[in-house]
Structures are given as structure tokens and as C-alpha cells.
Design an enzyme around this catalytic site. Structure first.
Site, short mmCIF file in Angstrom:
data_model
loop_
_atom_site.label_atom_id
_atom_site.label_comp_id
_atom_site.label_asym_id
_atom_site.label_seq_id
_atom_site.Cartn_x
_atom_site.Cartn_y
_atom_site.Cartn_z
N SER A 34 1.58 -7.91 -11.47
CA SER A 34 2.99 -7.74 -11.09
C SER A 34 3.32 -8.22 -9.68
CB SER A 34 3.40 -6.27 -11.24
OG SER A 34 2.57 -5.43 -10.46
N ASP A 341 9.46 -0.71 -4.08
CA ASP A 341 9.76 0.26 -5.14
C ASP A 341 8.67 1.31 -5.32
OD1 ASP A 341 7.72 -1.21 -6.27
OD2 ASP A 341 8.92 -2.05 -7.90
N HIS A 344 5.27 -2.12 -5.42
CA HIS A 344 5.36 -3.51 -4.99
C HIS A 344 6.02 -3.59 -3.62
CE1 HIS A 344 5.51 -3.10 -9.40
NE2 HIS A 344 4.50 -3.95 -9.31
#
Length: 373
Positions: A34, A341, A344
Site C-alpha cells: 500500500s 491515516d 500510511h
């Protein structure tokens, strides 16, 4: 945290080295999770039956640069976007979009991807849910399937990848998180490091044997400083488990062990493939450096470990109001935060890391030193 000035000075000091000289890389191909996913997870999740809920396809994701969500897990650009811009390349698109022109690169990374194949975690009951089939070996397969199209666009396969830069990772964070989440001990998590590193090394070899020359391999970030991990493990940890910054020592010890073993393995690969240029990219130290950046009064900021976007709590992360969900809000200036967040990072953080990989000191060797820059 007053990171804006720090990041601005570092960025401006590197601008003199920016070049889109065509003698440099002409394409960029990325495998990972991610941290460098440009939208593949959103596409995969939508195809599942029933569809997997996704929150990072909603505002405020993308607010800083794009103005709308792009599938990137950040407020704006990610590391690979800054690398692409350095060489005058377009920002990478997700491979699952099936775009027609992939000659300048494409992104195969998927959020949640593991170095070890997902059936290992399901078979050993380390996870209680069905995982997306997005592991490192799967992504390599996607790349190899696409290679004829890539090479055709480059007028033949001879030297097709000679001016391409390949990313292999970051991999490992999800592997270790699954084991931690299953309630395993630090020693048990540590026991998975050799196979994770071995799988990464095998992937690098597979790329080199397929014609790759320039391969960048990032290590793990200090996940023990993650607002999400700090929140989820708060009831499990005693005061002695936290370091001087308030990060979880056991989580970070695994990351450091992974990085040490990976760096040593890359050194061995350089000896085995002297024609290749294999770069170890440090993902750990740049995050620690930013977390230690003082505020305007010279003190370490108490908000260093808080997420910019979240639904409240000590670290501004809670499972009922994750960024993108109703009830979650974003800070006014993401560039003053390290974490976007809770898992990340902000665009400002990713820019800082990218500059450190391009010019040093967070890469061995820095990307541009490989190009005789």
C-alpha cells in the site's frame, strides 16, 4: 509538528539535481504494497464477491495534490510519483486498469500485499478472513505476462529493461502484521524474517534474470511508531515496551532485524550479479528523523505520533472512524504531519523519503549516483 520548514529546505536543496535527461531511466515498474499502490487494491476489492469495503477511494484522500482520491493511500503523491517526476516520466497508473501504453512503466503494487504467498497465512490460520491474492509472486507474474507488450513497445526484447528502474517493495510489513495480529510472540514473528527476506531476494533475482539491471529494494519502516499499531496494541503493552519516542520497541526490533538481513542479502546479490545495480533503500531512518524533528520551540512535538486524518483518540486513529469513513476528518495542513491515516504517510513525508533515495543519505547507493550524477 513544524515539518514544513524542514521539508521545504531539504527539497529546495535538491532541486539543482533534478533532471529528465533521457539518458537516465526511461521507464519505472513497481512491485509492492500500500505504500506505493496507485489504485490496484481499489480495483481488486471491487471485483470480490461480495466487494471488499474500501475507504481510501473517498475524500480526503488525494486532497493535497490531485484534489480527489486516486487509489493512493496518502493526501497526495507517493514515493514512486516523486521518483517518476525526477526522470520526466508520467505518474504510474495501476496495472489492473489495463492501460494501452505501458512503455514508460506501470504500478503492480497492491495494498495488503505480502512477500509470502497468502495461502500460507490462511492455511496456518494466522488470518481469519480471505486475503486478496496479491502477493509478491503474483505481482511478478503480472509483470511477466505484460513483458511482451512492454518490449514490443520498445521495439524488441533485447535490452528491453536496460533503462528501466524496478521497485521490489516495500515488502514484509503485512507479513509481520498478520503474525503479530494472530497474537504471536516477538520470537515467533522474528522466525518469519528469513523466509520473507528470501522471497524478496528471489524476486530480485528473477527480475535480473529477466533482463532487469537497476533494482531498488526498500526495507521496512518503523511500524512500531504507527498510530494504528500504537492504538491496537495499547492494551497489550506495558510502559517498558515503549522507547524514548513512544514507539513500540518489539515491533521496531523486527523491522530493524528485517532491514539488516535484507541489506546483507542485497550485498551478496551484488557479488553474484556484478552487472546489475541493486539499491537498498532505507525506509526506517527517514521516518525516525522526521518523528524527531523539533517544533518551533525546539521541543519534540507531542503530536509526532498522531495521524493527520482520523476519528480521534490518543493517536487520532480508531477503527470506527478510519480516514475516509464518516466521522473522520483531516488536519488543515498535512505537511506538518508524518502519518497521514495512521498507517500510511503524508505526501510531505513521501517527498522527503524520495529525495533521500535519489540523492542520499537514505539509499545505498543513492539512485542518482548510479547514473553518474
Amino acid at each position: 509538528m513544524d515539518l514544513t520548514l524542514v521539508l521545504s529546505i531539504l527539497f529546495l536543496s535538491c532541486l539543482h539535481g533534478v533532471s529528465s535527461d533521457p539518458r537516465y531511466f526511461t521507464s519505472l515498474f513497481t512491485l509492492g504494497d500500500s505504500y506505493i499502490d496507485a489504485g490496484n487494491f481499489v480495483i481488486m476489492a471491487a471485483r470480490m464477491v461480495p466487494p471488499v469495503p474500501v475507504w481510501h477511494d473517498k475524500p480526503p484522500y488525494g486532497m493535497t495534490f490531485f484534489g480527489y482520491p486516486t487509489g493512493r493511500l496518502s493526501d497526495g503523491r507517493i514515493i514512486t510519483d516523486f521518483i517518476a517526476e525526477q526522470f520526466g516520466l508520467p505518474l504510474l497508473q495501476a496495472s489492473l486498469l489495463n492501460i494501452s501504453d505501458v512503455s514508460k512503466g506501470v504500478d503492480f503494487a497492491v495494498g495488503g500485499a505480502t512477500a509470502i504467498d497468502v495461502d500460507f497465512y490462511e492455511r496456518n490460520k494466522l488470518v481469519q478472513f480471505k486475503l486478496l491474492n496479491n502477493s509478491l509472486s503474483v505481482q511478478l507474474g503480472w509483470l511477466e505476462e505484460l513483458k511482451p507488450s512492454i518490449c514490443k513497445a520498445k521495439k524488441g526484447c533485447r535490452g528491453c529493461f536496460s533503462k528501466a528502474l524496478f521497485f521490489v517493495g516495500e515488502f514484509g510489513v503485512n507479513d509481520y502484521n498478520f503474525v503479530w495480529s494472530a497474537g504471536k510472540t516477538e520470537d515467533e514473528v522474528m522466525s518469519h524474517v528469513p523466509i520473507v527476506v528470501e522471497n524478496i531476494v528471489r524476486a530480485v533475482e528473477r527480475l535480473i534474470n529477466g533482463g532487469a539491471i537497476h533494482v531498488l529494494v526498500p526495507g521496512n519502516p518503523p511500524n512500531g511508531c504507527s498510530p494504528t499499531i500504537l492504538t491496537l496494541r495499547s492494551s497489550l503493552n506495558q510502559t517498558g515496551n515503549y522507547d524514548y519516542m513512544g514507539c513500540l520497541s518489539d515491533i521496531n526490533r523486527v523491522a530493524m532485524h528485517h532491514n539488516s538481513m535484507l541489506n546483507a542479502s542485497i550485498g551478496a546479490l551484488r557479488g553474484k550479479y556484478p552487472h546489475a545495480r541493486i539499491i537498498f533503500a532505507d525506509f526506517y531512518e527517514p521516518i525516525i528523523t522526521l518523528l524527531q524533528s523539533p517544533n518551533q520551540s525546539g521541543d519534540v512535538n507531542a503530536d509526532a505520533l498522531r495521524a493527520c486524518c482520523g476519528g480521534g483518540g490518543e493517536y487520532n486513529w480508531n477503527a470506527s472512524a478510519i480516514c475516509g469513513m464518516p466521522g473522520a476528518t483531516a488536519c488543515n495542513d498535512p505537511s506538518t504531519f508524518v502519518s497521514w491515516d495512521g498507517v500510511h504517510y503524508t505526501e510531505a513525508t513521501y517527498r522527503y523519503i524520495a529525495e533521500g533515495w535519489l540523492h542520499g543519505p537514505f539509499a545505498d547507493p543513492p539512485i542518482l549516483s548510479e547514473m553518474g550524477h
